[in-house]
Design a protein around this motif. Sequence first.
Motif, PDB file in Angstrom:
ATOM      1  N   ALA A  28       0.861  -1.186   0.000  1.00 13.63           N
ATOM      2  CA  ALA A  28       0.000   0.000   0.000  1.00 13.63           C
ATOM      3  C   ALA A  28       0.895   1.233   0.000  1.00 13.63           C
ATOM      4  CB  ALA A  28      -0.893  -0.001   1.237  1.00 13.63           C
ATOM      5  N   GLY A  29       0.424   2.264  -0.678  1.00 11.51           N
ATOM      6  CA  GLY A  29       1.200   3.496  -0.734  1.00 11.51           C
ATOM      7  C   GLY A  29       0.621   4.450  -1.755  1.00 11.51           C
ATOM      8  N   ALA A  30       1.193   5.636  -1.811  1.00 10.52           N
ATOM      9  CA  ALA A  30       0.696   6.668  -2.720  1.00 10.52           C
ATOM     10  C   ALA A  30       1.776   7.146  -3.681  1.00 10.52           C
ATOM     11  CB  ALA A  30       0.165   7.829  -1.907  1.00 10.52           C
ATOM     12  N   SER A  31       2.847   6.403  -3.816  1.00 10.90           N
ATOM     13  CA  SER A  31       3.938   6.861  -4.671  1.00 10.90           C
ATOM     14  C   SER A  31       3.559   6.875  -6.144  1.00 10.90           C
ATOM     15  CB  SER A  31       5.184   6.010  -4.451  1.00 10.90           C
ATOM     16  OG  SER A  31       4.885   4.658  -4.647  1.00 10.90           O
ATOM     17  N   SER A  32       2.614   6.050  -6.546  1.00 15.33           N
ATOM     18  CA  SER A  32       2.196   6.083  -7.951  1.00 15.33           C
ATOM     19  C   SER A  32       1.516   7.399  -8.281  1.00 15.33           C
ATOM     20  CB  SER A  32       1.288   4.906  -8.284  1.00 15.33           C
ATOM     21  OG  SER A  32       0.097   4.970  -7.527  1.00 15.33           O
ATOM     22  N   SER A  33       0.908   8.043  -7.293  1.00 14.22           N
ATOM     23  CA  SER A  33       0.303   9.356  -7.544  1.00 14.22           C
ATOM     24  C   SER A  33       1.382  10.405  -7.797  1.00 14.22           C
ATOM     25  CB  SER A  33      -0.594   9.775  -6.383  1.00 14.22           C
ATOM     26  OG  SER A  33       0.159   9.922  -5.199  1.00 14.22           O
ATOM     27  N   GLY A  67       5.640  -1.172  -5.477  1.00  8.17           N
ATOM     28  CA  GLY A  67       4.777  -1.266  -6.650  1.00  8.17           C
ATOM     29  C   GLY A  67       5.365  -0.588  -7.870  1.00  8.17           C
ATOM     30  N   HIS A  68       6.399  -1.189  -8.425  1.00  9.98           N
ATOM     31  CA  HIS A  68       7.070  -0.582  -9.574  1.00  9.98           C
ATOM     32  C   HIS A  68       6.140  -0.460 -10.787  1.00  9.98           C
ATOM     33  CE1 HIS A  68      10.856  -0.694  -7.477  1.00  9.98           C
ATOM     34  NE2 HIS A  68      10.657  -1.965  -7.202  1.00  9.98           N
ATOM     35  N   ILE A  69       5.338  -1.466 -11.022  1.00  4.12           N
ATOM     36  CA  ILE A  69       4.396  -1.418 -12.137  1.00  4.12           C
ATOM     37  C   ILE A  69       3.334  -0.348 -11.870  1.00  4.12           C
ATOM     38  CG2 ILE A  69       2.714  -2.745 -13.481  1.00  4.12           C
ATOM     39  CD1 ILE A  69       5.642  -3.554 -13.913  1.00  4.12           C
ATOM     40  N   ALA A  70       2.964  -0.161 -10.627  1.00  2.00           N
ATOM     41  CA  ALA A  70       2.015   0.900 -10.277  1.00  2.00           C
ATOM     42  C   ALA A  70       2.623   2.273 -10.547  1.00  2.00           C
ATOM     43  CB  ALA A  70       1.598   0.774  -8.820  1.00  2.00           C
ATOM     44  N   HIS A  71       3.924   2.426 -10.339  1.00  2.00           N
ATOM     45  CA  HIS A  71       4.590   3.687 -10.652  1.00  2.00           C
ATOM     46  C   HIS A  71       4.507   3.989 -12.150  1.00  2.00           C
ATOM     47  CE1 HIS A  71       7.349   3.134  -6.892  1.00  2.00           C
ATOM     48  NE2 HIS A  71       6.113   3.490  -6.576  1.00  2.00           N
ATOM     49  N   VAL A  72       4.783   2.984 -12.957  1.00  2.00           N
ATOM     50  CA  VAL A  72       4.717   3.156 -14.414  1.00  2.00           C
ATOM     51  C   VAL A  72       3.289   3.483 -14.835  1.00  2.00           C
ATOM     52  CG1 VAL A  72       5.025   1.992 -16.628  1.00  2.00           C
ATOM     53  CG2 VAL A  72       6.695   1.652 -14.807  1.00  2.00           C
ATOM     54  N   ALA A  73       2.331   2.755 -14.287  1.00  2.00           N
ATOM     55  CA  ALA A  73       0.924   3.011 -14.618  1.00  2.00           C
ATOM     56  C   ALA A  73       0.509   4.412 -14.183  1.00  2.00           C
ATOM     57  CB  ALA A  73       0.037   1.964 -13.958  1.00  2.00           C
ATOM     58  N   GLY A  74       1.003   4.873 -13.031  1.00  2.00           N
ATOM     59  CA  GLY A  74       0.697   6.233 -12.567  1.00  2.00           C
ATOM     60  C   GLY A  74       1.241   7.282 -13.520  1.00  2.00           C
ATOM     61  N   ALA A  75       2.467   7.089 -13.983  1.00  2.00           N
ATOM     62  CA  ALA A  75       3.075   8.048 -14.911  1.00  2.00           C
ATOM     63  C   ALA A  75       2.320   8.083 -16.235  1.00  2.00           C
ATOM     64  CB  ALA A  75       4.544   7.697 -15.149  1.00  2.00           C
TER      65      ALA A  75
END
Length: 92
Positions: A14-19, A67-75
């Motif tokens: 859980a986290g908000a780094s993708s935002s 969540g590396h994939i979540a980071h990419v999806a966020g970007a």
Amino acid sequence: SQIYMDNILKSSIAGASSSIYGLMGIFVSMRITHKIGEIKIQTFLIPLICIINEIIISFYQPKDRIGHIAHVAGALTGILIGYLYERFTKTK
């Protein structure tokens, strides 16, 4: 995307780094669509390096509970939102 990966790896995060990556994507997209002044290579290069770095890390360290994939999806989502915002809010 990250939920799919979590089901494969049997872990949760859980986290908000993708935002934050999403905000970076919005910045890049809006900077390009506004075309304010000269668009420097850093506008593309730094976010591109960050996204490529996240993709590489997701393959080589899949169990680090980030969540590396979540980071990419966020970007990528941020780039899309920034583009759509600029496209549909311009006054004619």
